[in-house]
Design a protein around this motif. Structure first.
Motif, PDB file in Angstrom:
ATOM      1  N   MET A 134       0.835  -1.202   0.000  1.00  0.00           N
ATOM      2  CA  MET A 134       0.000   0.000   0.000  1.00  0.00           C
ATOM      3  C   MET A 134       0.873   1.257   0.000  1.00  0.00           C
ATOM      4  SD  MET A 134      -3.098  -0.831   2.624  1.00  0.00           S
ATOM      5  CE  MET A 134      -4.291  -2.106   2.241  1.00  0.00           C
ATOM      6  N   PRO A 150       2.539   4.744   0.816  1.00  0.00           N
ATOM      7  CA  PRO A 150       2.796   5.445   2.084  1.00  0.00           C
ATOM      8  C   PRO A 150       2.451   6.934   2.050  1.00  0.00           C
ATOM      9  CG  PRO A 150       4.851   5.162   0.889  1.00  0.00           C
ATOM     10  CD  PRO A 150       3.783   4.493   0.064  1.00  0.00           C
ATOM     11  N   GLU A 198       4.225   4.548  -4.636  1.00  0.00           N
ATOM     12  CA  GLU A 198       4.544   5.365  -3.468  1.00  0.00           C
ATOM     13  C   GLU A 198       3.400   6.263  -3.027  1.00  0.00           C
ATOM     14  OE1 GLU A 198       8.810   6.931  -2.841  1.00  0.00           O
ATOM     15  OE2 GLU A 198       8.492   7.067  -4.994  1.00  0.00           O
ATOM     16  N   SER A 238      -9.595   5.821   1.524  1.00  0.00           N
ATOM     17  CA  SER A 238      -9.814   4.444   1.976  1.00  0.00           C
ATOM     18  C   SER A 238      -9.525   4.309   3.471  1.00  0.00           C
ATOM     19  CB  SER A 238      -8.916   3.493   1.184  1.00  0.00           C
ATOM     20  OG  SER A 238      -8.943   2.195   1.744  1.00  0.00           O
ATOM     21  N   THR A 239     -10.334   3.494   4.146  1.00  0.00           N
ATOM     22  CA  THR A 239     -10.063   3.209   5.561  1.00  0.00           C
ATOM     23  C   THR A 239      -9.023   2.101   5.704  1.00  0.00           C
ATOM     24  OG1 THR A 239     -11.959   1.698   5.572  1.00  0.00           O
ATOM     25  CG2 THR A 239     -12.344   3.953   6.335  1.00  0.00           C
ATOM     26  N   ALA A 240      -8.797   1.375   4.615  1.00  0.00           N
ATOM     27  CA  ALA A 240      -7.764   0.316   4.620  1.00  0.00           C
ATOM     28  C   ALA A 240      -6.488   0.885   4.024  1.00  0.00           C
ATOM     29  CB  ALA A 240      -8.255  -0.888   3.823  1.00  0.00           C
ATOM     30  N   HIS A 241      -5.804   1.706   4.797  1.00  0.00           N
ATOM     31  CA  HIS A 241      -4.606   2.382   4.286  1.00  0.00           C
ATOM     32  C   HIS A 241      -3.437   2.182   5.228  1.00  0.00           C
ATOM     33  CE1 HIS A 241      -4.552   5.565   7.319  1.00  0.00           C
ATOM     34  NE2 HIS A 241      -5.879   5.595   7.225  1.00  0.00           N
ATOM     35  N   ARG A 242      -2.251   2.516   4.702  1.00  0.00           N
ATOM     36  CA  ARG A 242      -1.049   2.542   5.533  1.00  0.00           C
ATOM     37  C   ARG A 242      -0.276   3.835   5.281  1.00  0.00           C
ATOM     38  NH1 ARG A 242       1.212  -3.732   5.031  1.00  0.00           N
ATOM     39  NH2 ARG A 242      -0.634  -4.722   5.971  1.00  0.00           N
ATOM     40  N   TYR A 243      -1.008   4.919   5.202  1.00  0.00           N
ATOM     41  CA  TYR A 243      -0.368   6.206   4.910  1.00  0.00           C
ATOM     42  C   TYR A 243       0.528   6.637   6.056  1.00  0.00           C
ATOM     43  CZ  TYR A 243      -3.881   6.496   1.218  1.00  0.00           C
ATOM     44  OH  TYR A 243      -4.663   6.241   0.133  1.00  0.00           O
ATOM     45  N   GLN A 244       1.689   7.144   5.672  1.00  0.00           N
ATOM     46  CA  GLN A 244       2.624   7.715   6.633  1.00  0.00           C
ATOM     47  C   GLN A 244       2.697   9.234   6.499  1.00  0.00           C
ATOM     48  OE1 GLN A 244       6.401   5.715   6.046  1.00  0.00           O
ATOM     49  NE2 GLN A 244       5.384   3.709   5.889  1.00  0.00           N
ATOM     50  N   ASP A 285      -8.272   8.350  11.978  1.00  0.00           N
ATOM     51  CA  ASP A 285      -7.287   7.327  11.614  1.00  0.00           C
ATOM     52  C   ASP A 285      -6.108   7.913  10.860  1.00  0.00           C
ATOM     53  OD1 ASP A 285      -9.476   7.700   9.655  1.00  0.00           O
ATOM     54  OD2 ASP A 285      -8.315   6.324   8.407  1.00  0.00           O
ATOM     55  N   CYS A 288      -0.406  10.405  10.782  1.00  0.00           N
ATOM     56  CA  CYS A 288       0.416  10.681   9.584  1.00  0.00           C
ATOM     57  C   CYS A 288       1.197  11.989   9.751  1.00  0.00           C
ATOM     58  CB  CYS A 288      -0.470  10.805   8.346  1.00  0.00           C
ATOM     59  SG  CYS A 288      -1.369   9.314   7.899  1.00  0.00           S
TER      60      CYS A 288
END
Length: 363
Positions: free
Chosen positions: A1, A3, A30, A57-63, A82, A86
């Protein structure tokens, strides 16, 4: 996913240019990009947080989140807690605390409030010029003092440490540069370029006043009035072509290719702006070979040397008059100017890697 989440609430003009040039240096895996078309700015500023809150999206892995100051970031994070962890980076193309309005009573303070709360929510705040940053920071306290029955402590002090200047990256490599004139070729009349939106904050009235005064002095010149025009044009532009007696070479916007060619054919690029936080069009024209003449205010003293700044219309007209009547003097002046100035510090080539390092957190 991915970032990095890039959000642009007004995807047009310089906002679009910035996003597009940065994406060229990012890998597709990216980032995720969400945008809103650049129409109805006021609605974008008011409603983009709610719009994005429902589409991220609620299914994320954002940094990292990167956005412009059009988005009310604090409002978005309030609805999407959520995303709170970040790194939140905001880029200011302009600021609403000192954006000019015709009447102070017409100012919608909500946009300034949005930008202040966005800064309090952000981890990093980047401005496209030192003038933009300083004018915003200097107005915070006086802006907040206008609020009745409430007081605010330490707001500016919380924002200042997060702030930096990172100039907007101009893609000079896409521009057309002025051709070299043959030695014996006769010099045409001085060609003046005015490449701005046809709106009150670009002060077209001063442009018209200067051009008519210059014509009254009996010198020959050409002028191209470019930039975006709207359904209602400024009243000062009405019948201007007739009043300038054949001196108007272009009156209105051009397709991009023709626009760049016109810049390369110009001699002087002129601003009369009451509002300018950076000025991509001016920098493009200078790179293309035009000598700038700009007001001694706003961002211009930060970008251009003192002898290219004017304080009054009379000073502007005097400089243009001297160049119009002595082309050899102007060409010598142009040669000296371009021998001293460097635009490298505003180039995408130098600046994009700095933006990418911020986004990747590898500074």
């Amino acid at each position: 996913m991915a970032p990095i989440l890039i959000l642009e609430a007004f995807y047009g003009g310089s906002h679009k240019q910035l996003v597009d040039v940065l994406l060229k240096d990012l890998k597709e895996e990216e980032y995720d990009l969400l945008t809103i078309p650049a129409k109805k700015w006021h609605w974008c500023a008011r409603m983009s947080a709610l719009h994005f809150a429902g589409r991220i999206s609620t299914a994320h892995r954002y940094q990292t989140i990167f956005c412009s100051s059009v988005l009310n970031l604090a409002e978005l994070i309030g609805m999407r807690t959520d995303l709170a962890a970040c790194r939140k980076i905001v880029y200011f193309h302009e600021n609403q605390l000192c954006y000019p309005v015709r009447d102070a009573k017409q100012r919608d303070v909500q946009y300034g409030i949005n930008q202040i709360t966005t800064c309090l929510c952000a981890d990093r705040i980047l401005f496209n010029s030192r003038y933009n940053m300083n004018s915003f920071l200097d107005c915070i306290e006086s802006f907040l003092r206008k609020v009745p029955n409430m007081s605010f402590q330490g707001v500016r002090e919380k924002i200042v440490p997060k702030c930096d200047v990172l100039y907007f990256p101009v893609e000079f490599g896409k521009l057309t540069k002025r051709g070299v004139k043959a030695e014996k070729e006769e010099s045409p009349p001085l060609h003046i370029i005015w490449p701005h939106r046809w709106e009150h904050d670009k002060n077209p009235e001063q442009l018209v006043e200067a051009l008519l005064a210059l014509q009254a002095k009996g010198v020959n010149f050409r002028v191209s009035i470019l930039g975006e025009r709207f359904e209602t044009i400024p009243s000062c532009f009405e019948q201007l072509e007739e009043r300038l007696q054949g001196k108007v070479a272009q009156f209105g916007p051009l397709p991009r290719e023709e626009y760049l060619r016109t810049l390369a054919e110009g001699d002087v690029v002129l601003s009369t702006a009451l509002h300018e936080f950076y000025g991509v069009a001016m920098l493009e024209a200078v790179y293309s070979g035009c000598v700038p003449l700009v007001p001694n205010r706003l961002v211009y003293p930060e970008l251009y040397p003192k002898d290219k700044l004017f304080n009054t219309t009379a000073q502007l007209v005097k400089q243009l008059y001297n160049w119009c009547r002595n082309c050899a003097l102007f060409e010598k002046h142009r040669e000296d100017f371009f021998g001293k100035i460097s635009l490298d510090g505003y180039s995408a080539e130098q600046l994009v890697p700095q933006f990418i390092a911020v986004l990747r957190n590898t500074e």
